[in-house]
Design an enzyme around this catalytic site. Structure first.
Site, mmCIF file in Angstrom:
data_model
loop_
_atom_site.group_PDB
_atom_site.id
_atom_site.type_symbol
_atom_site.label_atom_id
_atom_site.label_comp_id
_atom_site.label_asym_id
_atom_site.label_seq_id
_atom_site.Cartn_x
_atom_site.Cartn_y
_atom_site.Cartn_z
ATOM 1 C CD GLU A 249 69.892 112.093 29.363
ATOM 2 O OE1 GLU A 249 70.238 110.904 29.569
ATOM 3 O OE2 GLU A 249 70.671 113.043 29.403
ATOM 4 C CB CYS A 283 73.923 109.719 29.433
ATOM 5 S SG CYS A 283 73.346 110.872 28.159
#
Length: 484
Positions: A249, A283
């Site tokens: 990720e 993020c």
């Protein structure tokens, strides 16, 4: 559990001995980003120590994988234990990470909720209906020891996103937190130790060589990593030698596209905090805003007003809405991106500077008139800085939003929901939101496209990512009878 009282350790310097916070010997200093000073330390474990850790994880796996009912019971007990320890975990998390205490409390609650979500029986065998007389079924098996490497922005929440499904699937986990935020993770490990068998979840702490060795360790069967794209590539290369499964990720540069029918004041608060929660260190935060030209000044002004009104301070102080940037390196990155944008002709409608106080504080910044090629637009700034760019045609805005190597998330904001949904469907990303951003349920998949990731986290997809199919074929009973 008695409340932990973090503070200066006798003999520990008030500032790190190196930019990484490394102390003489085998310890790492942990800094308070609100002061820039060290307040605790953790072991700096060396790469060669991992052999024994992984061996214990493999030994524990042999039993852990065989009893799904015991796993369910243990994970539920673990969730209860985390909730009971929230009063200890949340302040320590704020002290080392910087976020406001309320956000740390939410992160602890999310950690417990994820454990409880995955505390369910494993998937049952699945018959294969293919028209043949042979009876075939898929049985799901665990992988073995899993390496979980976690960044500093959401240390507990991202750790649980990795270890909860891995443990539920019958794997064991070796977890390495960031050297910037190891304390709350270590305390979490102590809390979970009361609910989990020995060796099922082990936490190791140390600098970069430890993470590289963990990713490359031949005894690890799955490496799950959250962090930057360059480090993710290095992790994938390290895991390739042992052919371990990899889930990555990675970074995001999410765009928010505002339609020309948007009600600016109605969405301004949501849009602002979609970009600035956790000091922009998310993020999937909004990192670029594309506003229609006729509303551009209104959008810039609305966001700037909120930036100027935001209370910036230490996360443990009452009333703080925005804490410090987590570490000196990240602060320098934010400063560099902003300075470059201003040098290229951008205007700081709010902020644009480091705050004159101890710690890693940066004023929440709204940038207008930013050149599209500026790094603050094309790269992931990961801090409290938001560029706003104008557009004249929607196709132009969507093309700009997609013109990036990132593909984590994106959003469209407007009054006509059908039109907004059609525009959102054209975004090249893993998740698109309408009139909000960066909200995930435990039950949904989370995955990036392009350079933003490999594999899927979240929901049942996250569980299956920690399992492998084992197919069994059995002939019909009458055929067996005929052989007797």
């Amino acid at each position: 559990m008695a409340a932990r009282q973090p503070g200066h350790i006798p003999g520990l310097p008030a500032a790190p001995c190196s930019p990484e916070g490394r102390l003489p010997g085998s310890a790492l200093a942990v800094l308070d980003p609100a002061t820039g000073e060290a307040f605790d330390e953790v072991a700096d474990q060396q790469p060669h120590e991992l052999d024994a850790v992984v061996a214990r994880a493999r030994t524990a796996w042999r039993h852990w994988r065989t009893d799904p009912d015991a796993r369910t019971t243990a994970l539920r007990a673990a969730a209860d234990a985390v909730e009971a320890a929230a009063a200890d975990l949340a302040p320590l998390l704020t002290r080392e990470q910087g976020k406001p205490l309320a956000e740390s409390q939410h992160e602890v609650a999310r950690t417990a909720a994820r454990l409880r979500y995955f505390a369910e029986p494993p998937p049952p065998p699945q018959p294969i209906e293919d028209g043949r007389p042979v009876r075939s079924e898929i049985r799901w098996r665990s992988l073995g020891p899993v390496a979980a490497i976690v960044p500093w922005n959401f240390p507990l929440q991202l750790a649980s996103a990795k270890f909860a499904p891995a443990l539920a699937a019958g794997n064991t986990v070796v977890l390495k937190p960031s050297p910037h935020t190891p304390l709350a993770t270590g305390l979490l490990g102590s809390v979970l130790a009361a609910a989990l068998p020995e060796g099922v979840l082990t936490i190791v702490t140390g600098g970069e060589p430890l993470g590289a060795r963990l990713a490359a360790h031949p005894g690890i069967r799955h490496v799950t990593f959250t962090g930057s794209i360059p480090t993710g590539r290095a992790v994938a290369r390290s895991a390739a030698d042992s052919l371990a499964r990899v889930t990555l990720e990675l970074g995001g540069n999410d765009a928010a596209v505002l339609l020309d029918d948007v009600e600016v004041e109605e969405i301004a608060d949501r849009l602002f905090w979609s970009a600035f929660r956790n000091c922009g260190q998310v993020c999937m935060a909004v990192k670029r805003v594309y506003a229609p030209a006729r509303l551009y000044s209104d959008v810039v002004e609305a966001l700037a007003q909120r930036a100027k009104a935001t209370v910036v301070g230490a996360g443990l102080d009452a009333g703080t809405q925005l804490g410090p940037v987590n570490n000196a390196s990240q602060l320098a990155r934010v400063e560099g991106f902003t300075s470059r944008a201003l040098a290229d002709g951008a205007r700081a409608a709010a902020g644009g500077r480091r705050l004159d106080r101890p710690g890693y504080f940066y004023a929440p910044t709204i940038l207008a008139d930013v050149p599209a090629h500026s790094p603050v637009v094309t790269e992931e700034q990961f801090g409290p800085v938001l560029p706003v760019l104008p557009y004249r045609a929607l196709d132009e805005a969507l093309d700009a939003a997609n013109d990036t190597g990132f593909g984590l998330g994106g959003s469209v904001w407007g009054t006509d929901l059908d039109r907004a949904e059609e525009a959102a469907g054209r975004l090249e990303c893993g998740t698109a939101w309408i009139n909000h951003h960066a909200e995930l349920s435990l039950a949904q998949p989370f995955a990036g496209t392009k350079d933003s990731g490999v594999g899927i986290a979240g929901g049942p997809w996250g569980l299956y990512g920690n399992l492998r199919p084992f197919v069994v074929h059995r002939p019909p009973e009458e055929r067996q009878e005929g052989r007797r």
